[in-house]
Structure formats: C-alpha cells, structure tokens
Design a protein around this motif. Structure first.
Motif, PDB file in Angstrom:
ATOM      1  N   ARG A   1     -80.441  29.342  15.565  1.00  0.00           N
ATOM      2  CA  ARG A   1     -79.870  29.762  14.496  1.00  0.00           C
ATOM      3  C   ARG A   1     -80.033  30.902  13.866  1.00  0.00           C
ATOM      4  O   ARG A   1     -81.092  31.523  13.727  1.00  0.00           O
ATOM      5  N   ASN A   2     -78.806  31.760  13.483  1.00  0.00           N
ATOM      6  CA  ASN A   2     -78.814  32.777  12.845  1.00  0.00           C
ATOM      7  C   ASN A   2     -79.557  33.989  13.658  1.00  0.00           C
ATOM      8  O   ASN A   2     -79.918  35.165  13.165  1.00  0.00           O
ATOM      9  N   GLN A   3     -80.098  33.700  15.021  1.00  0.00           N
ATOM     10  CA  GLN A   3     -80.556  34.794  15.822  1.00  0.00           C
ATOM     11  C   GLN A   3     -79.451  36.002  16.159  1.00  0.00           C
ATOM     12  O   GLN A   3     -79.955  36.978  16.118  1.00  0.00           O
ATOM     13  N   GLY A   4     -78.175  35.448  16.151  1.00  0.00           N
ATOM     14  CA  GLY A   4     -77.265  36.681  16.365  1.00  0.00           C
ATOM     15  C   GLY A   4     -77.542  37.187  18.008  1.00  0.00           C
ATOM     16  O   GLY A   4     -77.062  38.458  18.182  1.00  0.00           O
TER      17      GLY A   4
END
Ligand SMILES: C[S@@+](CC[C@H](N)C(=O)[O-])C[C@H]1O[C@@H](n2cnc3c(N)ncnc32)[C@H](O)[C@@H]1O
Length: 265
Positions: free
Chosen positions: A54-57
């Motif tokens: 999550r939110n690692q991009g």
C-alpha cells in the motif's frame, strides 16, 4: 500427517525420493477444504503484504514461492503486485501438478482467494484471479540448495511454507534452506515463511517424509541474520486434522540490508 516412531536415523534431503510425493493425496488431506490454521495464516500474510505494498508506488514486482509443492495460496497472496511469480519446486510430481493448475486452477483454491479478498487491497484487485495466475505464474523445477545459482534477479516478495523443516531431519539443512530462501530476496522485500512446530515427519499418501524438529527459537534464529522487522508467531489454532506436530509457526518480515554472519549448524 502422522507420527512416526522416535529414534529414526537422520535423513538428508538428497536421500528422499521427492518424485514420489503424491500431490493429489496432499491436497486432499490439507487443502481440499480451508482449515482454520490456513485461514489464520492467510489473515496475517495478506495484511503483511497489503500493508507493505500500500502506498509503495512501485510498479509490478517479481515474487517467488520456494518449495511450492501442491499449495497455491502462497502464490495467490503475492499475485496482485506481481508481473511474475516463480513456483520453485524440487519434486517432478509436484511440478506436474503445478503446471496443470496454470491454465485454470482447481475450484478448491477459490476459498483461499476469498479470505485474501477480505482485505481491500486484494478485494479491489479487478483482474480475474485465474487470468492473473495464468499470466504471471512460472513453474520452475529446482533445488533450494542451488537457489543462488538458479540466478535471475533478486525477488521483491517471497514465501516459503512448510519447506525448510519438512524436507530433511538435519538441523544444518534446515538452517541452510532458510538462508537460501532469504538470499533469493532483495533488500527490503517482504516475506512470509511457515513452519511445522516440533514435527516428527509426515505421510503423503503412503510415503513418509522426514522433518527437522524446530520451535519458535530455532525459527527466529534461522531468520534473524537475514531479516528486518521480523515477527514470529505461534498460531493460535491448535492442530486438529493433521497430526505429528505440536502447532504451526508463521514468520513475517522484510529482507534486511545485510547478512549477519552465522555459522550453519
Ligand atoms: C511439506 S511440503 C510443503 C509444500 C507447500 N509449500 C505447502 O505449503 O504445502 C515440502 C515441499 O518441499 C519440497 N522440497 C523438498 N526438498 C526440496 C528442495 N531441495 N528444493 C526445493 N523444494 C524441495 C517438496 O517437494 C515439497 O513440495
């Protein structure tokens, strides 16, 4: 999985006829229906991987399940973030089973995917899981002890379920197996590894397979030199259907940036 008499001689990995592993008997016994132990594992692993990505991009990554055997749920747990998942397995019988699953995996695996989808990171994955499995999964026959030589780039996510302790009765080979798994991962890669606690070995069909007797402290000691953010859990679910061991141990963490030198016992 059944208890064998104690006092058996040590059996090394290379002395076992892995080609005689019966994947159908194994699936029937362990994975035809979702067991409470696997549901507990799925909850922890999915939240670990979803929390990491999550939110690692980052774009799609490559994953590996070492000693995949006849179990698809570790691969399913990595699949949403991967453009390649290697199922690395020594037994030719299990390799054949896995290859047969590629085109359209059997319906029993849907209940495992459903548990993963209770987490919204999986639930919001819009691709049909069978299509994704067919697209990204590669089955590779190989030996964990040659994993470094198997080459390719280091993987960004990895799993190893019931392998290092369930392929030998040698503690040295257990420790080496964990090391080979961890060294296949890139620094920072999230991983999950599961272990049978104090296993006496197990039957698959009529064939007996050896195990190394490990508890939480041995699992922790084997992983710690290669891991960061390491959690080692003893499952709350007590063994019911399966026998010959005292419980299950699950570890989650990330591959550390460096190895602390430890002698292989
Ligand atoms: C108890 S089964 C676990 C299978 C599966 N990972 C699971 O979660 O049910 C142990 C697996 O390790 C595999 N194995 C044994 N020795 C191996 C080796 N040297 N390299 C890779 N896999 C090995 C076996 O063929 C078998 O599939």
């Amino acid at each position: 999985m059944t208890l064998r008499s104690s006092g058996a001689a040590q059996v090394k990995n290379s002395e076992v006829a892995w080609g005689e592993f019966d994947p159908i008997a194994y699936v029937d016994h362990n994975y035809r229906d979702l067991q409470a132990e696997d549901a507990e594992i799925l909850h922890i692993v999915r939240d670990h991987f979803a929390g990491h990505f999550r939110n690692q991009g980052v774009g799609p990554v490559s994953g590996i399940d070492v000693g995949a055997g006849a179990n698809l749920y570790p691969a399913l747990s990595m699949m949403p973030w991967c453009d390649e998942v290697t199922l690395f397995e020594r037994s030719s019988a299990n390799v054949r089973y896995l290859k047969r699953q590629l085109d359209s995996y059997d319906p029993n695996w849907d209940q495992f995917w459903d548990v993963l989808c209770e987490n919204e990171e999986y639930g919001s994955f819009l691709v049909d899981p069978r299509l994704q499995f067919r697209k990204v999964v590669k089955v590779v026959k190989g030996n964990i002890f040659d994993l470094e030589r198997f080459g390719g780039s280091l993987r960004s996510v990895g799993t190893m379920f019931f392998v290092a302790e369930s392929m030998t009765s040698s503690c040295r080979e257990f420790t080496l197996g964990v090391k080979r798994f961890m060294r296949a991962l890139a620094p920072g890669a999230p991983f999950a590894a599961a272990f049978m606690e104090h296993s006496k070995g197990y039957y698959t069909g009529k064939k007996f397979f050896p195990a190394c007797d490990v508890g939480e402290s041995e699992v922790r000691a084997s992983l710690e030199p290669f891991a960061s953010d390491l959690d080692v859990y003893r499952l709350k679910t007590e063994p019911k259907l399966r026998s010959g061991y005292s419980g299950m141990i699950l570890s989650c963490g990330r591959r550390g940036n460096s190895d602390v030198a430890v002698p292989i016992r």
